[in-house]
Design an enzyme around this catalytic site. Sequence first.
Site, mmCIF file in Angstrom:
data_model
loop_
_atom_site.group_PDB
_atom_site.id
_atom_site.type_symbol
_atom_site.label_atom_id
_atom_site.label_comp_id
_atom_site.label_asym_id
_atom_site.label_seq_id
_atom_site.Cartn_x
_atom_site.Cartn_y
_atom_site.Cartn_z
ATOM 1 C CG ASP A 159 -0.981 0.159 8.454
ATOM 2 O OD1 ASP A 159 -1.831 0.925 8.972
ATOM 3 O OD2 ASP A 159 0.146 0.440 8.215
ATOM 4 C CE LYS A 204 0.845 1.427 4.591
ATOM 5 N NZ LYS A 204 1.495 2.457 4.991
ATOM 6 C CB ALA A 229 9.621 0.079 2.676
#
Length: 464
Positions: A135, A11, A96
């Site tokens: 998430d 995402k 990341a």
Amino acid sequence: MGMSIYAAPAKINLSLRVLSKRPDGYHEVDLLMAGVNLADELEFSPAPAAELVCDDASLPVDESNLVMRAVREFEKAYGRSVRLRITLRKRIPHGAGLGGGSSDAATTLLALNEILGTGYDLSELAGMAAAIGSDVPFFLNPVPSRCTGRGEIVTPVEGLADWRSPIVIIKPSFGVSTPDAYKRLHDARRVRGLPYGVQKASGISLVNDLERPVFAKYPVIGLLKSWLLCQPGVRAAMMSGSGSAIFALTDTDDQARDIAERAREDYDPTLFTWHGTVNPAPEALRTEETSGAGSQEGDAAEEIILMGAEPEDLPDVPSAETHSAETHSAYRHTSERAAASFPSDEAELTASASPASSPSQPAAAPTAGADIVLPRKRGRKPEPIRRALAEAEDLREQCRTLQQALNERLEEAHKAGYDPKVPRRGRRPVVVQQYFDLLRQLEDVDEKLREVLSRIDQMERERS
Ligand code: C5P
């Protein structure tokens, strides 16, 4: 049963606003997230007990891995043991801000639900997902969504359902820790010269509140963003999540591909780069070329089918046709590609970056605080001294990062026939401008470092 292969997409955060700190230690957030067609691959096959193997040796495969956490959450509801071997092939770099671990966990929940025929609905899976990480629920149905609460309350944004955009993602060789980014949020200041403002693209307001603490610790990520913003066709560029990946939305696929190429060739060959599509149409899903550290070059487009074989000792795996009706199933595909391995979170930028000097280059850029030797941490120090020493270490790291970037600009400028240290009339090339911006930042950080050092010195003298 044979094996089943699922894809777990990454995402990006098109927007990340931090609203307040909550009593439970988390932050109340307002996020706009969208999936991209960069994906990890998870293979499920029968085994005597749940077991995880991963082609990336730097990732733990024990109970701390979010895939195993998902298995255990699932088992709690299922009331039985999951007897599957899960093979995780990493393509999404970790540390990341691209949600790789969270997506692997959500995909594990979806896969177990299908393979074991448990028939839990989305809200039951969302409950398990939220217990694994903030998430994770988004990845159960990774369409453009607004995520609130600590990120686990997911509302698809209808207006963006059919929106697509070419995208390029670049990531330095080091990763960023999410808890650390949130922890630094309240004290961090903006680094002068780096871009933070709200950007508009396709009617979306792009902004990321975590850029402030992350750029303060790793200015080079802010420089990558500045660099992206200067590239042709870039409509907006921003850090994703807590970084260290930066993405740019472009007008065309070709521009995204060219930027990925230029980033490696002209900017830094150690960068991870990838280009593809934001919110890809399920039927158009394919994995684009991934390059840089841990890359797999020359990938062929992949099939989007489920490779399920006949069941033996476990319930049926439904056919590919059955799955294709579900949003997430559109992301699954088969692959026979070689294993990927990405650099570890702890990888140091300075360790992986190449020295910037060349035989024809003039004297290197000023070194400022980069070479300062810090006081030794011998013995148990009082808390204020330990804090100040940690701050000094951080600042020296920033100096080294800036130093590295300065040397690179100097080399680039030299190659283009300029020496930034020799004044010239007329318009400065971008690289020379960047050199001077960096120099100012280095001077600022160097000054801060010297202040902290003299504070430590003072505290040590008062102590003795
Ligand atoms: O939920 P998750 O385990 O992914 O969060 C990782 C860490 O990031 C949390 O422990 C917390 O430090 C920070 N975080 C936060 N507020 C959020 C999400 C994450 O402070 N909304």
